[in-house]
Design an enzyme around this catalytic site. Sequence first.
Site, PDB file in Angstrom:
ATOM      1  CB  ALA A 169      40.849 119.699  11.461  1.00 31.01           C
ATOM      2  CG  ASP A 170      45.954 118.198   9.059  1.00 34.21           C
ATOM      3  OD1 ASP A 170      45.462 118.678   7.895  1.00 34.21           O
ATOM      4  OD2 ASP A 170      46.727 118.769   9.869  1.00 34.21           O
ATOM      5  CG  LEU A 171      44.670 112.423  10.653  1.00 36.87           C
ATOM      6  CD1 LEU A 171      44.729 111.485  12.097  1.00 36.87           C
ATOM      7  CD2 LEU A 171      45.719 112.020   9.886  1.00 36.87           C
TER       8      LEU A 171
END
Length: 411
Positions: A169-171
């Site tokens: 989700a972050d990347l």
Amino acid sequence: MNLPLSKIKVLDVSQIMAGPFCCMLLGDMGADVIKVETPGVGDQTRKSMGFRLKGDDSGGFLALNRNKRSVEIDLKNPAGLEAFYELVRGADVLVENNRPGVAARLKIDYPVLREINPRLVYASISGFGQTGPWSRRPGLDLIAQAMSGVMSVMGHPDAPPVKSSVPIADLGAGLFCAYGILSAVIGREQTGQGQYVDASLFETALGLSVWESAEYWGTGTVPVPIGSANRMSAPYQAVRAADRHFVIGAANPKLWTALCEVIGRPDLPQDPRFTDNAARIRNRDALIAEIEAEFARANAAHWVDALLAAGVPAAPILDYGEALVSEQAVAREMVLEIDHPVEGRVKALGFPVKLGGTPQQVRYPAPLLGQHTEQVMAEAGLGEMAIQALRERGAFGQPAPQAPARERRTG
């Protein structure tokens, strides 16, 4: 030759992972990325990634912040805002990942900065986006994986919930945001105006759930964990050999038939349970039991070689100690060595996309906190006296201590 984004100036007002990763991708393509950090503190990742190196910055910070320059600016100080607005005037892109509402309180939100620079492409990355009932919730990769459905399909049936160890989700939000930014920059060539880019961890995780959403809408069945298997084809997963697991991908009839020939079971394609892909998916447990009984006759390396020789995709399961030194990673230059002013020579992941005409390069290692403040402010058009005046007013952190005024003599 100039890299494709060499004329793009980016203000990185983000921290931790999604925003810094987005800005590093832009920096790798040549953008001049200015990392704006809180004086004396900097990006939280500098000190909070669980392991330390020689200096003050963590390995995680170094991994996410190459090809950037760092300035210290106190955005809560009026003089700091003045300095920041000077940078905004010459910027093409700004990336921030505060919780919705914080940028407005700091007076660095898009409506304010658009008045200063109408061509600015302003990108926000948040947990759930800028609108909607969840927009003010705290957003972390873990939270996004949980609330998007991703965690509900990870792991094995009847096992405790697990998340993807790689923070998708972050990347992924960083990747999607970079895609949105570049689209807006190209669009600006037609309109002359910048625009607002709104990316979120939740929508990233949901947007990557292609197979799962298709299964749900197509069958009406809520997807469940299936281990390493694939929802749309079988056999396509990890299987056990005599010594260890390896992976196979017999995703079409030709490959399925070839796999059966390799393991000495030419009868399996005629088995009513396995006649087509849909049947193999329905009977996946029985299918894997049949082929693993054959794979148990030899080691994984034997089967990988035999399957590849027959044109069937197969591979060993490497750990990072193996993958990072593999001949393919070496050939593709996926491990770089970068000279850092404190850490010395450090290893970093290489560029996952290669440009043939203008190959990327590491122009800067991850910067020290505030390393380029004077240089960047001078490039923004401020003279030495103006920079010193801002410094004395606390724009770049604690103002220089003032000498006590001389007592006036009387009499």
